[in-house]
Design an enzyme around this catalytic site. Structure first.
Site, PDB file in Angstrom:
ATOM      1  N   ARG A  45      -1.187   5.153  -2.456  1.00  0.00           N
ATOM      2  CA  ARG A  45      -2.353   4.281  -2.568  1.00  0.00           C
ATOM      3  C   ARG A  45      -3.578   5.173  -2.698  1.00  0.00           C
ATOM      4  O   ARG A  45      -3.508   6.387  -2.554  1.00  0.00           O
ATOM      5  CB  ARG A  45      -2.455   3.263  -1.420  1.00  0.00           C
ATOM      6  CG  ARG A  45      -1.942   3.662  -0.090  1.00  0.00           C
ATOM      7  CD  ARG A  45      -2.665   4.797   0.549  1.00  0.00           C
ATOM      8  NE  ARG A  45      -4.091   4.556   0.609  1.00  0.00           N
ATOM      9  CZ  ARG A  45      -5.004   5.476   0.787  1.00  0.00           C
ATOM     10  NH1 ARG A  45      -4.655   6.750   0.913  1.00  0.00           N
ATOM     11  NH2 ARG A  45      -6.278   5.185   0.818  1.00  0.00           N
ATOM     12  N   GLY A  46      -4.728   4.524  -2.946  1.00  0.00           N
ATOM     13  CA  GLY A  46      -5.935   5.287  -3.244  1.00  0.00           C
ATOM     14  C   GLY A  46      -6.080   5.367  -4.758  1.00  0.00           C
ATOM     15  O   GLY A  46      -5.108   5.673  -5.471  1.00  0.00           O
ATOM     16  N   ALA A  47      -7.301   5.089  -5.242  1.00  0.00           N
ATOM     17  CA  ALA A  47      -7.487   4.903  -6.681  1.00  0.00           C
ATOM     18  C   ALA A  47      -6.988   6.083  -7.536  1.00  0.00           C
ATOM     19  O   ALA A  47      -6.153   5.893  -8.443  1.00  0.00           O
ATOM     20  CB  ALA A  47      -8.963   4.608  -6.958  1.00  0.00           C
ATOM     21  N   ARG A  86      -1.309  -3.136  -9.348  1.00  0.00           N
ATOM     22  CA  ARG A  86      -2.489  -3.405  -8.507  1.00  0.00           C
ATOM     23  C   ARG A  86      -3.702  -3.537  -9.440  1.00  0.00           C
ATOM     24  O   ARG A  86      -3.861  -2.740 -10.360  1.00  0.00           O
ATOM     25  CB  ARG A  86      -2.723  -2.286  -7.482  1.00  0.00           C
ATOM     26  CG  ARG A  86      -1.646  -2.218  -6.392  1.00  0.00           C
ATOM     27  CD  ARG A  86      -2.045  -1.314  -5.245  1.00  0.00           C
ATOM     28  NE  ARG A  86      -3.037  -1.935  -4.369  1.00  0.00           N
ATOM     29  CZ  ARG A  86      -3.665  -1.275  -3.388  1.00  0.00           C
ATOM     30  NH1 ARG A  86      -3.410   0.009  -3.187  1.00  0.00           N
ATOM     31  NH2 ARG A  86      -4.539  -1.895  -2.629  1.00  0.00           N
ATOM     32  N   GLN A 188      -5.688   2.336   7.083  1.00  0.00           N
ATOM     33  CA  GLN A 188      -5.703   3.619   6.369  1.00  0.00           C
ATOM     34  C   GLN A 188      -6.573   4.654   7.074  1.00  0.00           C
ATOM     35  O   GLN A 188      -6.311   5.851   7.014  1.00  0.00           O
ATOM     36  CB  GLN A 188      -6.211   3.427   4.935  1.00  0.00           C
ATOM     37  CG  GLN A 188      -5.263   2.688   4.015  1.00  0.00           C
ATOM     38  CD  GLN A 188      -5.550   1.206   3.980  1.00  0.00           C
ATOM     39  OE1 GLN A 188      -6.008   0.618   4.959  1.00  0.00           O
ATOM     40  NE2 GLN A 188      -5.283   0.571   2.853  1.00  0.00           N
ATOM     41  N   ASP A 229     -13.066   2.460  -5.721  1.00  0.00           N
ATOM     42  CA  ASP A 229     -11.931   2.044  -6.553  1.00  0.00           C
ATOM     43  C   ASP A 229     -12.334   1.687  -7.978  1.00  0.00           C
ATOM     44  O   ASP A 229     -11.532   1.779  -8.898  1.00  0.00           O
ATOM     45  CB  ASP A 229     -11.187   0.879  -5.910  1.00  0.00           C
ATOM     46  CG  ASP A 229     -10.399   1.366  -4.708  1.00  0.00           C
ATOM     47  OD1 ASP A 229     -10.981   1.451  -3.613  1.00  0.00           O
ATOM     48  OD2 ASP A 229      -9.231   1.723  -4.891  1.00  0.00           O
ATOM     49  N   ASN A 239     -14.743  -0.985  -3.165  1.00  0.00           N
ATOM     50  CA  ASN A 239     -14.008  -0.058  -2.300  1.00  0.00           C
ATOM     51  C   ASN A 239     -13.355  -0.911  -1.211  1.00  0.00           C
ATOM     52  O   ASN A 239     -13.529  -2.141  -1.169  1.00  0.00           O
ATOM     53  CB  ASN A 239     -14.952   0.999  -1.710  1.00  0.00           C
ATOM     54  CG  ASN A 239     -14.180   2.132  -1.040  1.00  0.00           C
ATOM     55  OD1 ASN A 239     -13.269   2.711  -1.647  1.00  0.00           O
ATOM     56  ND2 ASN A 239     -14.522   2.468   0.200  1.00  0.00           N
ATOM     57  N   LYS A 240     -12.616  -0.270  -0.353  1.00  0.00           N
ATOM     58  CA  LYS A 240     -11.856  -0.973   0.685  1.00  0.00           C
ATOM     59  C   LYS A 240     -12.704  -2.007   1.425  1.00  0.00           C
ATOM     60  O   LYS A 240     -13.865  -1.749   1.746  1.00  0.00           O
ATOM     61  CB  LYS A 240     -11.310   0.078   1.664  1.00  0.00           C
ATOM     62  CG  LYS A 240     -10.512  -0.446   2.831  1.00  0.00           C
ATOM     63  CD  LYS A 240      -9.369  -1.358   2.423  1.00  0.00           C
ATOM     64  CE  LYS A 240      -8.421  -0.715   1.422  1.00  0.00           C
ATOM     65  NZ  LYS A 240      -7.499  -1.689   0.800  1.00  0.00           N
TER      66      LYS A 240
HETATM   67  O1  MRU Z   1      -5.785  -0.211  -0.683  1.00  0.00           O
HETATM   68  P1  MRU Z   1      -5.968   1.278  -0.821  1.00  0.00           P
HETATM   69  O2  MRU Z   1      -5.496   2.055   0.362  1.00  0.00           O
HETATM   70  O3  MRU Z   1      -5.380   1.785  -2.126  1.00  0.00           O
HETATM   71  O4  MRU Z   1      -7.542   1.451  -0.909  1.00  0.00           O
HETATM   72  C1  MRU Z   1      -8.066   2.748  -1.047  1.00  0.00           C
HETATM   73  C2  MRU Z   1      -9.542   2.783  -1.030  1.00  0.00           C
HETATM   74  O5  MRU Z   1     -10.211   1.778  -0.981  1.00  0.00           O
HETATM   75  C3  MRU Z   1     -10.171   4.124  -1.175  1.00  0.00           C
HETATM   76  O6  MRU Z   1     -11.372   4.209  -0.463  1.00  0.00           O
HETATM   77  C4  MRU Z   1     -10.464   4.340  -2.666  1.00  0.00           C
HETATM   78  O7  MRU Z   1      -9.287   4.187  -3.409  1.00  0.00           O
HETATM   79  C5  MRU Z   1     -11.026   5.662  -2.941  1.00  0.00           C
HETATM   80  S1  MRU Z   1      -9.753   6.886  -2.781  1.00  0.00           S
HETATM   81  C6  MRU Z   1     -10.268   8.367  -3.292  1.00  0.00           C
END
Ligand code: MRU
Length: 339
Positions: A45-47, A86, A188, A229, A239-240
């Site tokens: 996970r993470g963009a 996603r 996370q 994201d 973002n999250k």
């Molecule tokens: O749902 P996730 O864990 O994929 O969400 C991740 C985030 O929101 C991060 O802050 C974002 O992807 C930036 S990661 C470098």
């Protein structure tokens, strides 16, 4: 620390982030379809990490389908299936576009696609390191930094975006404490950010999301830095979930608020944040905890995985090409219109 490995035998290994911090388990993939599940279930996970993983999944697909008469349509289908995993992080679509363009250039040669995926991975780490260098300059000496979710090595090809800035500032001796929001519902911040920073010897204190305001009111936060994201052309960004609340709190307390992101996270096709698709996830993520119900059976749940923070709440945008300041519409177009 890393979370994505491309192996010499042309297989992909992912660190299973659903198991952290209790177990460090790697899963190896030889076909692209299970990688889609890995993205959906947040093994990875993470963009930026999702983008890098999707690129490698396209290599696995090319190796599965090479030599078949309907190679092109099969690759198109694989890309479409990956794209449906996603919806919010634009890095996924950016990486798939880049892999499709590479396939068109090389006639689908798996070796050439492999080189492209490896390049996407390597460039992501390079962008993070450049961002770290630029971002460290905005961190004051002795800084107490608040971050949300995980925008670290685990969320990227390596080093991290927001945590890359923190890493670089820590290397310069500027960080006295990082406060990590736990980041409900999937934790996370607690499971990944606290683990990642502690593993690297960076001082970290874990807080519940609802403690951030009290911490700011006590004067214990000098700076907030988060990941991203997807950023629209005017600087609005997804973002999250919880990022928007933090931005409002930071503004109220007069605390600088930054996001750090590579160019692969910028979506100039969207004029503002209202067009960013926000993923809705399963109700059980909110109404249960580790399999135990925490709400009454059948209770209605709202569970957006992301929120959109308006650009007016941002102090600056940390990118691999420098730190951008308002007006963001202009600074983003000037630096990134030829991304
Ligand atoms: O749902 P996730 O864990 O994929 O969400 C991740 C985030 O929101 C991060 O802050 C974002 O992807 C930036 S990661 C470098």
């Amino acid at each position: 620390m890393d979370a994505i490995r491309w192996n010499a035998d042309h297989t992909l290994s992912l660190l299973d982030q659903t198991r952290l911090p209790v177990r460090e388990e790697w899963i190896t993939y030889t076909e692209y379809r299970p990688v889609i599940d890995a993205i959906r279930t947040m093994v990875v996970r993470g963009a930026p990490a999702i983008g890098v993983t999707a690129a490698y999944a396209m290599v696995l697909a090319a190796r599965q389908f090479t030599g078949t008469p309907d190679f092109g349509p099969r690759m198109d289908r694989a890309a479409a299936e990956l794209a449906a995993s996603r919806p919010t992080a634009v890095n996924l679509f950016w990486a798939l576009d880049r892999m499709r363009a590479a396939a068109a250039r090389c006639g689908g040669d798996p070796g050439a696609l492999e080189r492209e995926a490896v390049a996407i991975h390597r460039e992501d780490v390079e962008m993070n390191r450049a961002m770290g260098a630029f971002g460290a300059a905005v961190v004051p000496p002795g800084a107490r930094i608040l971050t949300h979710c995980n925008a670290g090595a685990l969320a990227t090809g390596g080093y991290g975006t927001a945590l890359g800035v923190i890493r670089a500032a820590h290397e310069q001796g500027k960080v006295s404490m990082v406060y990590a929001d736990e980041t409900r519902p999937l934790l996370q911040g607690a499971r990944l950010t606290a683990y990642e920073l502690a593993s690297d010897g960076i001082p970290v204190t874990l807080i519940c999301d609802d403690m951030a305001g009290a911490l700011m009111a006590r004067g214990q936060v000098d700076l907030v830095v988060v990941g991203c994201d997807r950023m629209a052309a005017n600087g609005d960004f997804a973002n999250k979930i919880g990022t928007y609340s933090l931005a409002v709190l930071a503004r109220h307390h007069g605390i600088p608020f930054y996001t750090a992101l590579p160019s692969s996270t910028i979506d100039l096709s969207l004029p503002d944040g209202s067009g960013i698709p926000v993923e809705q996830r399963a109700p059980e993520e909110v109404s249960a905890f580790a399999g135990t119900p925490t709400g009454p059976a059948g209770v209605s749940v709202w569970n957006p995985a992301f929120d959109v923070t308006p650009h007016q709440l941002l102090t600056g945008i940390i990118t691999e090409r420098g730190v951008l300041y308002p007006p963001f519409g202009q600074s983003l177009t000037e630096r990134f219109s030829k991304v």
